[in-house]
Write a protein that holds these residues in place. Sequence first.
Motif, mmCIF file in Angstrom:
data_model
loop_
_atom_site.group_PDB
_atom_site.id
_atom_site.type_symbol
_atom_site.label_atom_id
_atom_site.label_comp_id
_atom_site.label_asym_id
_atom_site.label_seq_id
_atom_site.Cartn_x
_atom_site.Cartn_y
_atom_site.Cartn_z
ATOM 1 N N GLN A 180 0.833 -1.206 0.000
ATOM 2 C CA GLN A 180 0.000 0.000 0.000
ATOM 3 C C GLN A 180 0.869 1.259 0.000
ATOM 4 O OE1 GLN A 180 -3.310 -0.216 -0.135
ATOM 5 N NE2 GLN A 180 -3.679 1.972 -0.083
ATOM 6 N N LYS A 181 0.604 2.168 -0.939
ATOM 7 C CA LYS A 181 1.319 3.447 -0.971
ATOM 8 C C LYS A 181 0.941 4.279 0.245
ATOM 9 C CE LYS A 181 1.418 4.002 -5.973
ATOM 10 N NZ LYS A 181 0.910 4.782 -7.102
ATOM 11 N N GLY A 182 1.776 5.271 0.551
ATOM 12 C CA GLY A 182 1.439 6.228 1.599
ATOM 13 C C GLY A 182 0.356 7.177 1.108
ATOM 14 N N ASN A 183 0.022 8.156 1.922
ATOM 15 C CA ASN A 183 -0.993 9.146 1.559
ATOM 16 C C ASN A 183 -0.440 10.139 0.548
ATOM 17 O OD1 ASN A 183 -2.857 8.082 3.430
ATOM 18 N ND2 ASN A 183 -1.866 9.221 5.075
ATOM 19 N N VAL A 184 -1.302 10.620 -0.337
ATOM 20 C CA VAL A 184 -0.904 11.631 -1.317
ATOM 21 C C VAL A 184 -0.551 12.919 -0.574
ATOM 22 C CG1 VAL A 184 -1.695 13.055 -3.253
ATOM 23 C CG2 VAL A 184 -2.356 10.650 -3.123
ATOM 24 N N VAL A 185 0.560 13.540 -0.972
ATOM 25 C CA VAL A 185 0.979 14.820 -0.394
ATOM 26 C C VAL A 185 0.674 15.886 -1.443
ATOM 27 C CG1 VAL A 185 2.906 16.143 0.539
ATOM 28 C CG2 VAL A 185 2.777 13.678 0.951
ATOM 29 N N GLU A 186 -0.357 16.667 -1.198
ATOM 30 C CA GLU A 186 -0.853 17.633 -2.183
ATOM 31 C C GLU A 186 -0.017 18.910 -2.262
ATOM 32 O OE1 GLU A 186 -3.335 17.187 -4.263
ATOM 33 O OE2 GLU A 186 -4.281 15.391 -3.454
ATOM 34 N N ASP A 187 0.560 19.335 -1.138
ATOM 35 C CA ASP A 187 1.197 20.652 -1.096
ATOM 36 C C ASP A 187 2.702 20.620 -1.364
ATOM 37 O OD1 ASP A 187 1.652 19.325 1.273
ATOM 38 O OD2 ASP A 187 1.569 21.121 2.512
ATOM 39 N N GLU A 188 3.203 19.535 -1.955
ATOM 40 C CA GLU A 188 4.614 19.446 -2.325
ATOM 41 C C GLU A 188 4.713 19.037 -3.785
ATOM 42 O OE1 GLU A 188 7.038 17.154 0.310
ATOM 43 O OE2 GLU A 188 6.061 17.975 2.080
ATOM 44 N N ASN A 189 5.865 19.312 -4.389
ATOM 45 C CA ASN A 189 6.062 18.933 -5.788
ATOM 46 C C ASN A 189 7.212 17.945 -5.897
ATOM 47 O OD1 ASN A 189 8.613 20.341 -6.080
ATOM 48 N ND2 ASN A 189 7.423 22.230 -6.078
ATOM 49 N N ASN A 190 7.454 17.469 -7.096
ATOM 50 C CA ASN A 190 8.495 16.473 -7.320
ATOM 51 C C ASN A 190 9.744 17.064 -7.973
ATOM 52 O OD1 ASN A 190 7.614 16.963 -9.878
ATOM 53 N ND2 ASN A 190 6.871 14.906 -10.289
ATOM 54 N N ILE A 191 9.940 18.370 -7.833
ATOM 55 C CA ILE A 191 11.091 19.039 -8.439
ATOM 56 C C ILE A 191 12.294 18.898 -7.511
ATOM 57 C CG2 ILE A 191 12.012 21.242 -9.246
ATOM 58 C CD1 ILE A 191 9.068 22.032 -9.846
ATOM 59 N N LEU A 192 13.380 18.340 -8.034
ATOM 60 C CA LEU A 192 14.582 18.151 -7.225
ATOM 61 C C LEU A 192 15.240 19.485 -6.919
ATOM 62 C CD1 LEU A 192 16.195 15.105 -9.057
ATOM 63 C CD2 LEU A 192 14.859 15.091 -6.953
ATOM 64 N N GLN A 193 15.769 19.601 -5.712
ATOM 65 C CA GLN A 193 16.532 20.778 -5.312
ATOM 66 C C GLN A 193 17.960 20.336 -5.043
ATOM 67 O OE1 GLN A 193 14.657 22.615 -1.952
ATOM 68 N NE2 GLN A 193 12.687 22.777 -2.969
ATOM 69 N N ASP A 194 18.881 21.260 -5.143
ATOM 70 C CA ASP A 194 20.285 20.940 -4.905
ATOM 71 C C ASP A 194 20.441 20.282 -3.537
ATOM 72 O OD1 ASP A 194 23.046 20.965 -5.573
ATOM 73 O OD2 ASP A 194 23.331 22.668 -4.238
ATOM 74 N N GLY A 195 21.103 19.131 -3.509
ATOM 75 C CA GLY A 195 21.329 18.420 -2.263
ATOM 76 C C GLY A 195 20.271 17.381 -1.941
ATOM 77 N N THR A 196 19.321 17.153 -2.855
ATOM 78 C CA THR A 196 18.286 16.153 -2.620
ATOM 79 C C THR A 196 18.905 14.762 -2.559
ATOM 80 O OG1 THR A 196 16.584 17.456 -3.742
ATOM 81 C CG2 THR A 196 16.199 15.096 -3.585
ATOM 82 N N LEU A 197 18.528 13.994 -1.540
ATOM 83 C CA LEU A 197 18.952 12.598 -1.444
ATOM 84 C C LEU A 197 17.891 11.724 -2.095
ATOM 85 C CD1 LEU A 197 20.250 12.465 2.228
ATOM 86 C CD2 LEU A 197 21.616 12.432 0.133
#
Length: 70
Positions: free
Chosen positions: A33-50
Amino acid sequence: GQFCGGEAQCGFWREVSVGGGVFSLRESRSAQQKGNVVEDENNILQDGTLIDLCGATLLWRSAEGLAKSP
């Protein structure tokens, strides 16, 4: 980037689907089962993302971050 300048802030671990959806973590790595959908975040990588890719941890660096790194 913020990662190199020491201004980075810790965020939450998220699961991002192949289609780009952002989810909270599963109860365990093997959970079907997947976790809950996170509506207020995006999937854009930022510098230093692990990135945890099947147990291999990758560090993503932006072009700006690489240019400013020692």
